[in-house]
Design a protein around this motif. Structure first.
Motif, PDB file in Angstrom:
ATOM      1  N   SER A 143       0.814  -1.209   0.000  1.00  0.00           N
ATOM      2  CA  SER A 143       0.000   0.000   0.000  1.00  0.00           C
ATOM      3  C   SER A 143       0.851   1.263   0.000  1.00  0.00           C
ATOM      4  O   SER A 143       0.329   2.345  -0.288  1.00  0.00           O
ATOM      5  CB  SER A 143      -0.925  -0.002   1.220  1.00  0.00           C
ATOM      6  N   ASN A 148      -4.636   2.171  -1.867  1.00  0.00           N
ATOM      7  CA  ASN A 148      -5.203   1.334  -0.813  1.00  0.00           C
ATOM      8  C   ASN A 148      -6.255   0.373  -1.365  1.00  0.00           C
ATOM      9  O   ASN A 148      -6.325  -0.789  -0.954  1.00  0.00           O
ATOM     10  CB  ASN A 148      -5.826   2.207   0.276  1.00  0.00           C
ATOM     11  N   ALA A 279      -3.821  -1.594   4.931  1.00  0.00           N
ATOM     12  CA  ALA A 279      -3.783  -0.788   3.706  1.00  0.00           C
ATOM     13  C   ALA A 279      -3.850   0.701   4.034  1.00  0.00           C
ATOM     14  O   ALA A 279      -3.149   1.523   3.419  1.00  0.00           O
ATOM     15  CB  ALA A 279      -4.941  -1.184   2.791  1.00  0.00           C
ATOM     16  N   THR A 280      -4.673   1.060   5.011  1.00  0.00           N
ATOM     17  CA  THR A 280      -4.742   2.455   5.447  1.00  0.00           C
ATOM     18  C   THR A 280      -3.424   2.917   6.044  1.00  0.00           C
ATOM     19  O   THR A 280      -2.943   4.016   5.752  1.00  0.00           O
ATOM     20  CB  THR A 280      -5.878   2.627   6.474  1.00  0.00           C
ATOM     21  N   GLY A 283      -0.745   3.439   3.364  1.00  0.00           N
ATOM     22  CA  GLY A 283      -0.938   4.644   2.570  1.00  0.00           C
ATOM     23  C   GLY A 283      -0.419   5.907   3.220  1.00  0.00           C
ATOM     24  O   GLY A 283      -0.196   6.918   2.540  1.00  0.00           O
ATOM     25  N   THR A 290      -1.667   7.801  -0.818  1.00  0.00           N
ATOM     26  CA  THR A 290      -3.100   8.057  -0.951  1.00  0.00           C
ATOM     27  C   THR A 290      -3.310   9.399  -1.639  1.00  0.00           C
ATOM     28  O   THR A 290      -2.413  10.248  -1.680  1.00  0.00           O
ATOM     29  CB  THR A 290      -3.801   8.096   0.428  1.00  0.00           C
TER      30      THR A 290
END
Length: 635
Positions: A143, A148, A279-280, A283, A290
């Motif tokens: 990521s 994401n 994934a968050t 990022g 992101t």
């Protein structure tokens, strides 16, 4: 009465179906008196800002379409010229994103991401705790460079295959246990029958002996009470013995259930949630991780007139990575511990042991399944090597462009300020369209598993279709709409007016202002898209920081990170929706786990901005570039 109630219900249904159209038409008409009664630049800009924000939050129209509202309303109200608004929709970050997508397309086309993910999971093992940690680490790493959403969509099928293997193995184990239980019960039943048969023979012998005794006693003058007692005791039937029969309904329900045990269900919940959270977290690490990071970075540029703070030279790939990488590591560990405690309990010795002696049959089967998936990829191919080299090269060039503590490679050029991170990403992305995917001077097609490459020896690493499939044009337009709104707030003076309204907060310390901003942003982003939320709040927080004479980075950086913490609901962000669609989770699971992750994220970000962020960005002083930006905004 019934007809009237049915008519009202039918009317309500029609209104509910047309709710998006009602919002699109009703909101602009209701707010129209604002620019008509107060025909100032600030009022006109506020009208455009509110309408766009409502469209974004309600999602009455697609986000990309709502981002085009400033493109026609600003010129109509005389806030910005049409050419000026159009220039805001194509920025340096657009080229940066395009170069990164080229590399991401090559990574996905040649399955390099799958090889990395499976290898990391193989290293972690199949113990539930270590399996979750392994998936979190590989998801976080991917990521950093992929979106994401793409990362979650790629990792979840692998995780689902492992979970299904766990479930199938668990059901097989339960069926074996049930069969063993049934055989044991049949054996016990047979033993009971034998015991009853022996008991019956014994009773019959006792009855005969008693009868004989009665007969002999009768001859001797004894009473027949003993015979009556024996006959009354036996009553002509076998004595009743308690026999335990298997609960057919319970066994059938357990076999028909989707999960063999409750613990298996908890493992599925823990693993699926860990992927969206990882994934968050991943990022956050890179400036390209992101779209919200890109929106924030666009506020800082060395070219006057491009962004809000043109004199700030503090945000680049290197400084952002140095600040955010420790945040990601701490969040990753704390999130893993929180999910482990919530779904797997506190027995870390059982769920995280790497000893082969402690592995169960199910865990061995899961490791075998992962090994089989990895072997399907075959040996590493030439396109994978080329993609890996480009990946490492892009990262190194980003880090060494302007590291800050030593001169970067841009110092080798005579003219300064012309080369950015976008220059590197576009250059390497362009080369991927030229480099053949087949190894030079190789007559065999073993270096490539793509049928197009086999038929055409000069086929490139990626094609335009590969790039087009991954390029998020809606995000590009959305980010451009945010830039247009920020430019309108700056030119019209709306940001200065907002800052004056926030002057009563001047008595608060900087950390308190930052904490309030983080909590507000993280709450709003649970119901609105992350880019839209940040786009609305950035001009407000910038004006607030300038009014309170706080370094804008002190509020903007934490708010940018906290806007990604919309993890409590499936609508919070696309990764949440992806993992929710697999059916292992309920809304209550996401709310309970996401609330803890949200608190962890805000706490870690606040720790970072008040500790190592202070010397890194010199947050104790109100910088000169912020003063210049404030003066420019007020003109």
């Amino acid at each position: 009465m019934r007809l009237e109630a049915a008519a009202r219900m039918d009317l309500f249904r029609k209104l509910w179906r047309a709710r998006n159209l009602i919002v699109v038409l009703f909101i602009p008409l209701c707010l129209l008196p604002l620019p008509l009664l107060h025909p100032t630049s600030e009022a006109c800009c506020a009208y455009v800002l509110i309408v766009t924000a409502v469209y974004w939050v309600s999602e009455a129209v697609p986000l990309g379409a709502a981002a085009l509202v400033p493109a026609f309303l600003y010129p109509l109200f005389g806030v910005l010229k049409s050419s000026e608004v159009a220039a805001e929709y194509s920025k340096d970050t657009t080229l940066l994103l395009m170069g990164v997508i080229c590399l991401a397309a090559s990574i996905e086309k040649w399955n390099l991401h799958k090889r990395v993910a499976l290898r990391m999971v193989m290293m972690a093992g199949a113990k539930p705790g270590m399996l979750v940690l392994g998936f979190m680490c590989c998801t976080t790493f991917l990521s950093m460079w992929l979106s994401n959403t793409s990362t979650t969509a790629m990792v979840m099928p692998i995780a689902e295959a492992v979970l299904q293997q766990l479930i199938c193995t668990g059901m097989a184990d339960n069926m074996e246990d049930d069969m063993e239980d049934d055989s044991d019960k049949e054996e016990n039943l047979e033993n009971n029958r034998l015991e009853l048969h022996d008991s019956n023979d014994c009773k019959k012998k006792q009855e005969l002996s008693a009868l004989c005794q009665v007969a002999s006693g009768g001859a001797n003058g004894a009473t027949p009470n003993a015979t009556q007692e024996v006959i009354r005791h036996t009553n002509g039937h076998l004595p009743q013995v308690a026999v335990e029969m298997p609960n057919v309904k319970r066994v059938k329900a357990r076999r028909d259930s989707q999960y063999p045990t409750k613990r298996d269900h908890m493992i599925c919940k823990c693993l699926t949630l860990s992927i969206t959270y990882a994934a968050t977290i991943g990022g956050l690490i890179t400036i390209t991780g992101t779209s919200t990071n890109l929106i924030f970075a666009e506020q800082f540029n060395t070219q006057p007139g491009q962004r809000r703070y043109p004199g700030a030279k503090v945000i680049n790939f290197g400084t952002w990575f140095i600040f955010s990488f420790p945040i990601a590591i701490i969040m990753l560990v704390l999130t893993w511990l929180w999910l482990h405690f919530l779904f797997l309990g506190c027995n870390f010795q059982e769920t995280c042991s790497l000893s082969k002696k402690r592995k169960s049959k199910r865990e061995m089967m899961s490791e075998k399944r992962i090994q089989e998936e990895y072997e399907k990829l075959g040996p590493i191919s030439y396109p994978e090597v080329v993609t890996g080299v480009f990946f490492i090269l892009m990262t190194l060039l980003w880090f060494t462009r302007e590291p800050g503590f030593v001169p970067g490679w841009t110092s080798l050029f005579e003219k300064k300020g012309y080369r950015t991170d976008a220059t590197v990403s576009v250059l390497l992305g362009f080369l991927l369209f030229l480099i053949p995917a087949r190894r030079p001077f190789s007559s065999s097609s073993s270096s490539s598993r793509d049928p197009v490459t086999v038929s055409d020896p000069l086929a490139p690493m990626i094609t335009w279709k590969d790039f087009q499939r991954l390029m998020p044009w809606e995000i590009v337009i959305l980010v451009g709409g945010g830039y247009a709104l920020a430019a309108g707030c700056k030119v019209s003076g709306l940001s200065v007016w907002i800052g004056r309204q926030l002057e009563p907060m001047s008595g608060l310390p900087p950390w308190a202002v930052t904490l309030l901003a983080c909590l507000l942003v993280s709450a709003v982003t649970e119901f609105a898209s992350n880019p839209a939320t940040l786009t609305v709040f950035l001009p407000i927080l910038s004006a607030l920081s300038e009014t309170l004479h706080i370094n804008p980075l002190h509020t903007l950086i934490p708010s940018t990170m906290c806007v990604s913490f919309g993890v409590m609901l499936p609508v919070g962000n696309p990764p949440n929706a992806i993992v929710f669609s697999y059916g292992h989770l309920q809304i209550s699971d996401m709310v309970k786990a996401g609330f803890g992750v949200n608190l962890i994220g805000v706490a870690v970000v606040m720790l970072a901005i008040t500790t190592w962020g202070v010397p890194l960005f010199n947050l104790t002083e109100f910088p000169a570039w912020a003063v210049a930006g404030n003066v420019t905004s007020s003109l």
